[in-house]
Write a protein that holds these residues in place. Structure first.
Motif, PDB file in Angstrom:
ATOM      1  N   LEU A 270      35.486  41.296  45.772  1.00  0.00           N
ATOM      2  CA  LEU A 270      36.375  41.033  44.651  1.00  0.00           C
ATOM      3  C   LEU A 270      36.390  39.524  44.437  1.00  0.00           C
ATOM      4  O   LEU A 270      36.780  38.772  45.332  1.00  0.00           O
ATOM      5  N   ASP A 271      35.948  39.078  43.267  1.00  0.00           N
ATOM      6  CA  ASP A 271      35.880  37.656  42.953  1.00  0.00           C
ATOM      7  C   ASP A 271      37.091  37.283  42.095  1.00  0.00           C
ATOM      8  O   ASP A 271      37.218  37.747  40.963  1.00  0.00           O
ATOM      9  N   VAL A 272      37.982  36.464  42.658  1.00  0.00           N
ATOM     10  CA  VAL A 272      39.191  36.055  41.939  1.00  0.00           C
ATOM     11  C   VAL A 272      39.151  34.565  41.603  1.00  0.00           C
ATOM     12  O   VAL A 272      40.187  33.962  41.325  1.00  0.00           O
ATOM     13  N   GLU A 276      39.511  36.004  35.122  1.00  0.00           N
ATOM     14  CA  GLU A 276      39.681  37.445  35.283  1.00  0.00           C
ATOM     15  C   GLU A 276      38.998  37.890  36.572  1.00  0.00           C
ATOM     16  O   GLU A 276      37.844  37.538  36.817  1.00  0.00           O
ATOM     17  N   PRO A 277      39.690  38.674  37.432  1.00  0.00           N
ATOM     18  CA  PRO A 277      39.048  39.170  38.649  1.00  0.00           C
ATOM     19  C   PRO A 277      37.845  40.060  38.323  1.00  0.00           C
ATOM     20  O   PRO A 277      37.849  40.791  37.332  1.00  0.00           O
ATOM     21  N   ALA A 278      36.807  39.975  39.155  1.00  0.00           N
ATOM     22  CA  ALA A 278      35.606  40.786  38.986  1.00  0.00           C
ATOM     23  C   ALA A 278      35.339  41.535  40.284  1.00  0.00           C
ATOM     24  O   ALA A 278      35.305  40.928  41.365  1.00  0.00           O
ATOM     25  N   ALA A 279      35.152  42.846  40.194  1.00  0.00           N
ATOM     26  CA  ALA A 279      34.951  43.681  41.374  1.00  0.00           C
ATOM     27  C   ALA A 279      33.529  44.231  41.410  1.00  0.00           C
ATOM     28  O   ALA A 279      32.922  44.519  40.378  1.00  0.00           O
ATOM     29  N   ASP A 280      32.992  44.355  42.616  1.00  0.00           N
ATOM     30  CA  ASP A 280      31.691  44.981  42.851  1.00  0.00           C
ATOM     31  C   ASP A 280      31.826  45.796  44.135  1.00  0.00           C
ATOM     32  O   ASP A 280      31.658  45.263  45.236  1.00  0.00           O
TER      33      ASP A 280
END
Length: 304
Positions: A270-272, A276-280
């Motif tokens: 999870l890139d915060v 906007e947070p981005a999930a992979d």
């Protein structure tokens, strides 16, 4: 760093002096923050604040005690808007803190080097965007804050532990140690996480958090343990999830459980670091009978 006194506007000042006794009424704007108050001061043998009733940050503050040659004050605060305090302590803004605070404190030192100790409660609040409420016994000295013991409800999860914050730089440095005080049900989590599937029920036995570093670049880990939860009535057991914070806004996720007796794994990130947070995130499961799928996901085709 310290309390910032950059801009003072006097709307009205009034009072009277009778020997060593003085009374005053103030209506000022300090760093853009309105402050109104009535004061009763004894000027004999130093300066003693016999009474101060103030309206500040949407709440009330009552103060009494010695002002000079050094501060030795008793302070009672009610319903103070935490966000408004950033006008006096700019470091608060970097925590994106909001909510109402009540406190009973003893304050010593000088305005440039305050020392405080006492108890406080925090309600209807959030820090860094996460819903929070709590109560604590704390000390403030040399622009460092220690809250121990600290009881916090975060996202509806009751936790207990401690927090240390160094406010001497532009970005506060934190050290957080928290553990759940009791199991947390899925219904409680859903109140703050409405996206949680309604098919999920059961409880989480333990959540632990150990983080430290700058508030915007925390390092550490968080863990979640759930012995048994139900997804659409089907058992998901021995769930252990872990989130590792690398200090650069990237959270690595890992974990595992059993779905109806079949081993399942979760991994990803999870890139915060951005706006906007981005999930992979990927979920894997071994030897899963596809005929069971509709039992976990009612919208799935029934004839798989």
């Amino acid at each position: 760093a310290g309390i910032s006194l950059k801009d003072l506007t006097l709307n009205s000042v009034g009072g009277r002096l009778d020997g060593t006794a003085a009374e005053a009424a103030l209506d000022v704007v300090l760093n853009g923050l309105p402050l109104k108050g009535d004061f009763n001061v004894d000027l004999g043998g130093g300066t003693t604040l016999k009474k101060a009733d103030m309206q500040l940050c949407g709440g009330t503050v009552k103060i009494s005690g010695a002002v000079m040659p050094a501060l030795d004050l008793k302070v009672t605060a009610k319903k103070i808007q935490i966000a408004d305090l950033s006008a006096l302590i700019p470091e608060i803004a970097s925590l994106s803190a909001k909510g109402l605070a009540d406190a009973d404190l003893t304050v010593r030192g000088t305005p440039e080097n305050l020392q405080a100790a006492g108890t406080a409660t925090f309600s209807d609040g959030s820090v860094m965007g996460f819903p929070l409420s709590g109560k604590t016994t704390g000390t403030f000295k040399d622009m460092t804050l220690t809250l121990d013991p600290l009881s916090v409800d975060a996202l509806g999860i009751p936790t207990a532990g401690s927090l240390f914050a160094d406010l001497r730089g532009k970005t506060p440095k934190l050290k957080i140690r928290m553990n759940t005080r009791a199991p947390v049900t899925a219904d409680t989590l859903r109140k703050n996480l409405p996206s949680l599937p309604t098919e999920l029920s059961g409880q989480v036995e333990r959540v632990s958090v150990a983080l430290e570093g700058p508030a915007t670049a925390l390092k550490g880990s968080a863990k979640l343990l759930a012995a048994k939860i139900l997804l659409a009535g089907q058992p998901v057991t021995d769930t252990l999830l872990k989130a590792d914070f690398n200090g650069k806004g990237l959270i690595t996720l890992s974990g595992g459980s059993n779905m109806a007796g079949n081993p399942a794994t979760l991994k990803g990130s999870l890139d915060v670091s951005g706006k906007e947070p981005a999930a992979d995130v990927a979920l894997g499961i071994s030897n899963f009978d596809l005929a069971m799928l509709p039992k976990f996901i009612p919208s799935a085709p029934q004839n798989i």
